[in-house]
Design a protein around this motif. Structure first.
Motif, PDB file in Angstrom:
ATOM      1  N   SER A  83       0.907  -1.543  -0.145  1.00 50.46           N
ATOM      2  CA  SER A  83       0.303  -0.391  -0.130  1.00 50.46           C
ATOM      3  C   SER A  83       0.904   1.021  -0.229  1.00 50.46           C
ATOM      4  N   LYS A  84       0.856   1.646  -0.916  1.00 46.54           N
ATOM      5  CA  LYS A  84       1.214   3.227  -0.998  1.00 46.54           C
ATOM      6  C   LYS A  84       1.554   3.975  -2.693  1.00 46.54           C
ATOM      7  N   THR A  85       1.369   4.945  -2.918  1.00 47.84           N
ATOM      8  CA  THR A  85       1.056   5.408  -4.733  1.00 47.84           C
ATOM      9  C   THR A  85       2.417   5.397  -5.050  1.00 47.84           C
ATOM     10  N   TYR A  86       2.582   4.321  -6.439  1.00 43.67           N
ATOM     11  CA  TYR A  86       3.344   4.481  -7.457  1.00 43.67           C
ATOM     12  C   TYR A  86       3.055   5.419  -8.533  1.00 43.67           C
ATOM     13  N   PRO A  87       4.066   6.484  -8.856  1.00 37.37           N
ATOM     14  CA  PRO A  87       4.217   7.290  -9.443  1.00 37.37           C
ATOM     15  C   PRO A  87       4.309   7.402 -10.912  1.00 37.37           C
ATOM     16  N   THR A  88       4.849   5.982 -11.567  1.00 39.31           N
ATOM     17  CA  THR A  88       4.865   5.598 -12.442  1.00 39.31           C
ATOM     18  C   THR A  88       4.368   4.729 -13.109  1.00 39.31           C
ATOM     19  N   LYS A  89       3.827   4.062 -14.680  1.00 41.51           N
ATOM     20  CA  LYS A  89       3.871   2.851 -14.671  1.00 41.51           C
ATOM     21  C   LYS A  89       4.192   2.137 -14.259  1.00 41.51           C
ATOM     22  N   GLU A  90       6.251   2.044 -14.343  1.00 46.24           N
ATOM     23  CA  GLU A  90       6.857   1.189 -14.144  1.00 46.24           C
ATOM     24  C   GLU A  90       7.415   1.167 -13.459  1.00 46.24           C
ATOM     25  N   ASP A  91       7.212   1.799 -11.919  1.00 45.55           N
ATOM     26  CA  ASP A  91       7.257   1.846 -10.483  1.00 45.55           C
ATOM     27  C   ASP A  91       6.247   1.029 -10.353  1.00 45.55           C
ATOM     28  N   PHE A  92       5.299   0.588 -10.749  1.00 40.41           N
ATOM     29  CA  PHE A  92       4.209  -0.092 -10.028  1.00 40.41           C
ATOM     30  C   PHE A  92       4.246  -1.659 -10.755  1.00 40.41           C
ATOM     31  N   LEU A  93       4.919  -1.280 -11.647  1.00 40.24           N
ATOM     32  CA  LEU A  93       5.369  -2.763 -12.312  1.00 40.24           C
ATOM     33  C   LEU A  93       6.152  -3.462 -11.730  1.00 40.24           C
ATOM     34  N   SER A  94       7.359  -3.024 -11.220  1.00 37.91           N
ATOM     35  CA  SER A  94       8.255  -3.543 -10.973  1.00 37.91           C
ATOM     36  C   SER A  94       8.121  -3.951  -9.799  1.00 37.91           C
ATOM     37  N   ASP A  95       7.339  -3.003  -9.318  1.00 36.75           N
ATOM     38  CA  ASP A  95       7.816  -3.100  -7.687  1.00 36.75           C
ATOM     39  C   ASP A  95       5.961  -3.809  -6.843  1.00 36.75           C
TER      40      ASP A  95
END
Length: 176
Positions: A83-95
């Motif tokens: 739970s948090k905000t992922y600032p970019t598409k790549e951040d979300f996909l990689s994390d």
């Protein structure tokens, strides 16, 4: 002025300020003016785009993350380990998405309960089930809230059962 009027004056002033603040808050929660001017065609196009990606996900030929703009932010609400905000598409996909998929032997498939669209907003309510690498099933229910622009998701918020997610995350080591 009477003593009664003098007594109530400060309360009336605070009430007026409170009403003004509440009105501003309501306006802040209202759909953006730009969203209100979006045509019904855009609403149906947004819904169709999301439905298409969910159909592709279920068929194993795509996924809704393909709709994310590169600069899209994705917030996982609640109290999961992710739970948090992922600032970019790549951040979300990689994390989140790649480590999640690396914990699965059979990836999750969605069963859509509903997709609702209004202007630039699309809400998807769905169940998903798959099998983790340890052989145990992973089952969860999700609600995703998309804000779209030009057919792409620019902001997303996700709600799901954090207990089921956290259990998978802690129990299963991602494949190398």
């Amino acid at each position: 002025m009477t003593s009664t009027t003098l007594f109530w004056a400060p309360f009336a002033a605070r009430a007026a300020l409170g009403f003004a603040a509440a009105s501003i808050g309501i306006l802040a929660l209202a759909p953006h003016a730009e969203a209100q001017s979006i045509s019904p065609t855009v609403t149906s196009q947004n819904k169709a785009a999301v439905e298409g990606k969910f159909d592709a996900w279920k068929a194993g030929t795509g996924n809704p993350f393909e709709l994310l703009a590169d600069e899209a932010s994705w917030t996982i609400e609640g109290n999961s380990v992710a739970s948090k905000t992922y600032p970019t598409k790549e951040d979300f996909l990689s994390d989140v998405i790649r480590p999640f998929n690396a914990r699965m032997s059979i990836g999750i498939k969605p069963t859509v309960k509903s997709i609702t669209a209004d202007a630039d907003r699309v809400v998807i309510h769905f169940d998903a089930a798959g099998t983790a690498r340890d052989g145990k099933p992973y089952v969860n229910t999700y609600a995703w809230f998309f804000q779209m622009k030009n057919g792409r998701v620019i902001r997303a918020a996700a709600f799901f059962d954090a207990i089921a997610f956290n259990d998978l995350w802690a129990r299963v080591t991602p494949a190398g």
